[in-house]
Design a protein around this motif. Sequence first.
Motif, PDB file in Angstrom:
ATOM      1  N   ILE A  24       0.866  -1.183   0.000  1.00 48.97           N
ATOM      2  CA  ILE A  24       0.000   0.000   0.000  1.00 48.97           C
ATOM      3  C   ILE A  24       0.898   1.227   0.000  1.00 48.97           C
ATOM      4  O   ILE A  24       1.806   1.338   0.820  1.00 48.97           O
ATOM      5  CB  ILE A  24      -0.945  -0.001   1.225  1.00 48.97           C
ATOM      6  CG1 ILE A  24      -1.894  -1.204   1.135  1.00 48.97           C
ATOM      7  CG2 ILE A  24      -1.731   1.312   1.308  1.00 48.97           C
ATOM      8  CD1 ILE A  24      -2.802  -1.387   2.327  1.00 48.97           C
ATOM      9  N   THR A  27       3.019   4.245  -4.897  1.00 53.29           N
ATOM     10  CA  THR A  27       2.449   3.930  -6.214  1.00 53.29           C
ATOM     11  C   THR A  27       3.148   4.756  -7.298  1.00 53.29           C
ATOM     12  O   THR A  27       3.720   5.812  -7.014  1.00 53.29           O
ATOM     13  CB  THR A  27       0.941   4.239  -6.210  1.00 53.29           C
ATOM     14  OG1 THR A  27       0.754   5.591  -5.784  1.00 53.29           O
ATOM     15  CG2 THR A  27       0.191   3.295  -5.278  1.00 53.29           C
ATOM     16  N   ASN A  51      -2.303   0.228  -5.695  1.00 61.28           N
ATOM     17  CA  ASN A  51      -2.406  -0.313  -4.331  1.00 61.28           C
ATOM     18  C   ASN A  51      -3.009  -1.713  -4.383  1.00 61.28           C
ATOM     19  O   ASN A  51      -3.821  -2.016  -5.267  1.00 61.28           O
ATOM     20  CB  ASN A  51      -3.303   0.592  -3.476  1.00 61.28           C
ATOM     21  CG  ASN A  51      -2.587   1.859  -3.038  1.00 61.28           C
ATOM     22  OD1 ASN A  51      -1.446   1.805  -2.583  1.00 61.28           O
ATOM     23  ND2 ASN A  51      -3.253   3.001  -3.176  1.00 61.28           N
ATOM     24  N   ARG A  59      -5.027   3.161   1.372  1.00 69.02           N
ATOM     25  CA  ARG A  59      -4.226   4.014   2.271  1.00 69.02           C
ATOM     26  C   ARG A  59      -4.998   4.352   3.531  1.00 69.02           C
ATOM     27  O   ARG A  59      -4.495   4.255   4.643  1.00 69.02           O
ATOM     28  CB  ARG A  59      -3.855   5.332   1.571  1.00 69.02           C
ATOM     29  CG  ARG A  59      -2.919   5.192   0.409  1.00 69.02           C
ATOM     30  CD  ARG A  59      -2.607   6.572  -0.150  1.00 69.02           C
ATOM     31  NE  ARG A  59      -1.935   6.471  -1.437  1.00 69.02           N
ATOM     32  CZ  ARG A  59      -0.619   6.535  -1.611  1.00 69.02           C
ATOM     33  NH1 ARG A  59       0.179   6.702  -0.584  1.00 69.02           N
ATOM     34  NH2 ARG A  59      -0.097   6.438  -2.813  1.00 69.02           N
TER      35      ARG A  59
END
Length: 348
Positions: A24, A27, A51, A59
Amino acid sequence: MASIPEQFPDPSLSRTYESILDLIGNTPLVRVNVLARDLPASVYVKLDHFNIGGSAKDRIALNMLRQASAAGELRPGDRIIETGQGNTSIALALAGVIGAHPSTVIAKPDLSPEKLNLLRMLGAATTPGKLDVDKSDPEHAWVIAERHLAEHDGLWWPRQHSTASNPDAHYASTGPELWHQTGGRITHFLAAVATGGTVSGTGRFLHEQNPGVQVIGTTFDLPSKPWADAALNKVFHRAPGWEDLDPDWPENIDLEQIDALQARTKEEVIDFAFHVARTEGLLLGPSSVLSLKVALELAGSAQPGDVIVVYSADHARDYTSAEYNEQWLRTNDLGHVADRWFGSRPAT
Ligand SMILES: Cc1ncc(COP(=O)(O)O)c(C=O)c1O
């Protein structure tokens, strides 16, 4: 101008992870090449659908779980109850699997089959609720959630629309990533607004680094959002007193962090999504295309050297049974959009 690369990426850059939750954040940021070719500014898209759960909401799910556990509001084995529109539900159910928290999702009737099936695959229970009715309506998902909380122990509702751990997730991760990825050169950040967590948290971080960064919220002109009407009527450009315009702003919007709010119609955005796919190969969900559309219009009058970043919250794949589906377009008064991108013969 990009071209087909001659080699695969350097294998020494590939990494191994101990948990899906380590996937997570961090990116990619990718340049928009063809559509921004003749524009003075550079335009990039932050691909948050990379993610692990497929959306930006990973997030906040991680941060809400983490902070609620630390505060003792979420105890071992507690069930997560969630009222979001799909992405948050999936993100929480996924993190819940790792944290051993089962999930119940109060699902809106038009939740896409793709998202509903993923939730079921993750073991989430679903029960019906609505989001497009008055917030006091007994069928509203939030009212149903409150009822569940009053009637049962061992439930935790993160309340993404109001908890600070939503914008804080973006303050702690999205903002610093963008600052790093652009070498501090970012001049504009655009993201769609629902709870307001993305623009508020990312905006807070970026403004702390450089108060001149323009943070622009984007929205569809849905009649169910009075604040979207405010944007459409262009009353939201920091005119004196604009903070008082509408008491129904999403709670997690920090109006101090938003320099402008721009609205576009769903029709023009869906139409543009096909153009984006066929020029850039970028497969973006409608809210991301909305921000990209506004960004490209803005880039035309930007300064040379400006670096405009568009936030992509999810992937086009999540919309192939609805907004990006030929049959759906034809049965939702968007046959002319279907004609343009699929040809004028109806799907068989
Ligand atoms: C696809 C998509 N785009 C944009 C947003 C807006 O994000 P935020 O809630 O941080 O304002 C959401 C949130 O629900 C979303 O699911």
